[in-house]
Enzyme design. Sequence first.
Site, PDB file in Angstrom:
ATOM      1  N   PRO A 230       0.847  -1.197   0.000  1.00 10.69           N
ATOM      2  CG  PRO A 230       0.050  -0.994   2.188  1.00 10.69           C
ATOM      3  CD  PRO A 230       0.839  -1.902   1.293  1.00 10.69           C
ATOM      4  CG  ASP A 404       5.436  -1.047   2.792  1.00 11.15           C
ATOM      5  OD1 ASP A 404       4.219  -1.023   3.075  1.00 11.15           O
ATOM      6  OD2 ASP A 404       6.087  -2.105   2.707  1.00 11.15           O
ATOM      7  CG  HIS A 405       0.344   4.001   4.818  1.00 12.79           C
ATOM      8  ND1 HIS A 405       0.858   4.425   6.026  1.00 12.79           N
ATOM      9  CD2 HIS A 405      -0.697   4.844   4.547  1.00 12.79           C
ATOM     10  CE1 HIS A 405       0.168   5.447   6.470  1.00 12.79           C
ATOM     11  NE2 HIS A 405      -0.786   5.722   5.599  1.00 12.79           N
ATOM     12  NE  ARG A 406       3.281  -3.897   3.217  1.00 12.74           N
ATOM     13  CZ  ARG A 406       3.914  -4.853   2.542  1.00 12.74           C
ATOM     14  NH1 ARG A 406       3.347  -6.053   2.433  1.00 12.74           N
ATOM     15  NH2 ARG A 406       5.086  -4.634   1.982  1.00 12.74           N
TER      16      ARG A 406
END
Length: 432
Positions: A230, A404-406
């Site tokens: 994401p 990387d939004h994780r």
Amino acid sequence: MSIEIKMPALSPTMEEGTLAKWLVKEGDTVSSGDLMAEIETDKATMEFEAVDEGVIAKILVAEGTDNVRVGTVIAILAEEGEDASAAASSGGDVKAEAPKEEAKAEAPKDEPKAEAPKTAAPAPAPASGDRVKASPLARRIAAEKNIDLASLSGSGPNGRVVKADLEGAKPGAAAPAPSAAPAAAPAPAAAPTESKAVWYDDSIPHSVDKLSNIRKTIARRLTEAKQTIPHIYLTVDIRLDALLKLRGDLNKSLESRGVKLSVNDMLIKALGVALEATPKCNVTFAGDTLVSYHRADVSVAVSTPSGLITPIIRDAANKGLAKISTEMKELAGLAKDNKLKPEQYQGGTASISNMGMFGIKQFDAVINPPQGMILAIGAGEKRPYIVDDALGVATVMSATGSFDHRAIDGADGAELMKLLKELIESPMGLLA
């Protein structure tokens, strides 16, 4: 005793490769360290060196062969004093046995399919339809309405069936003779033709080029990145005037050493410093764990004839600008010649991609997994800009961080981009 030369694993992730070119021929004498072949891996074309001494008795895999698995015997080497022809014949026997084993393995699979001819009978029906010239749209409509294209007269160029030809056609009109059940069966078989038509129109003059291993890897990794990561994008506008002035001053002083700094060299340094100052962005998401790096290794996107590759400036935060510039020129040259070693492009904690030289104002780069972020650099250009509370003109570029939004929260990504802006607008800190 003859020696089997096997397809080497030239990188930790290599499972197969292309034997691009033989640099020796049968009958040649080789010594340890001699170059024997060029092998294309998923990242670069690398030279394969001889380990043992002897005579090339037989080449078992021709140059240009794709998908050669690691460990496959590609040649036979006769040791000193050994009869090369005898070694070659023994090597040929080894190769000849392989198809027999495959035949044995396949035999049991064929036996249970004894009843297959009954279901295979209807197969010719869709084949005739495949030979009909039709537009992609016409094929799709025909498949949806169960219309046999062979029953229609095309009004398009060269008798090509087009959408208008289907308007008066009746569904199932072409399936009168065979029984109803076999007529319905060919419908799934039309899917491959339909799928092909969606991808390209073969009526347009075109060429089809085979993908290199590098291009296949790029396609696979970018698809993986966009499907599984994401992305969050954060963009800042950065004034470049101070950095450009410092670059000019430094290049004058470095001229005697043959070093010429580029703006990209300085941006690599700035990203390295920013990553070490914001360690929450110098990470890799690893499922149930988060890997935090204690050093900033910056991968730099370099365009080559084979595709994009990312050689790495190790410990960018703690290297001088002259050192970064020298390393980058060397790595870029090796990359364009497909001569990078695995340790020169594998790894990295974050990436930078600069498209400013093409006049691109701003873009969103795709993260290079397993890294957690990539910095996209646009062109520096003269823009209206507020300087000391007054409207003026400044050289400004847009920089976008993809995160990387994780693993990286928006606030942490914003902190990195804020620090990057400060470092570039007050660049003396890059010399500390």
